[in-house]
Design an enzyme around this catalytic site. Sequence first.
Site, PDB file in Angstrom:
ATOM      1  CD  GLN A  11       6.883  33.407 -33.886  1.00 54.38           C
ATOM      2  OE1 GLN A  11       6.184  34.166 -34.549  1.00 54.38           O
ATOM      3  NE2 GLN A  11       6.836  33.373 -32.569  1.00 54.38           N
ATOM      4  CB  CYS A  12       9.761  32.830 -41.191  1.00 55.30           C
ATOM      5  SG  CYS A  12       9.730  32.727 -42.992  1.00 55.30           S
ATOM      6  CB  SER A  13       8.268  27.321 -42.653  1.00 56.16           C
ATOM      7  OG  SER A  13       7.589  27.929 -43.732  1.00 56.16           O
TER       8      SER A  13
END
Length: 118
Positions: A11-13
């Site tokens: 979920q972390c760009s």
Amino acid sequence: MSETTILHHAQCSTSRHALTVAEEVGADVEVVQYLKTPLDRDQLLELIGKLEDSPADLVRKDSFFKDQGLNAEDYTTPGAVADLLVAHPRLMERPVLVRGDRAIIGRPKDRVAPFLQG
């Protein structure tokens, strides 16, 4: 066997960016989703020993950190950081790239390509 391991959070760009860069430079990487497979204390201490950043940099000081009533000054030593991340794996900064006896936090993003290529 992969040359580099990326401790990844889907979920972390910034973490997704590291995977994209790895693909672009043709790096053979093993992706470890550390929230699904958390590191134990010994693994964390080994990782911290390889880290080119300070142990404190491995801890996210986000709203969850603050909501837990934690104080950043309490998490500067390898042991304290490892204990915290065993209890709260979501507080580990990401992505973390590991190759051999070296590890970095992939922030800022421009650190990723040189590490993967070098």
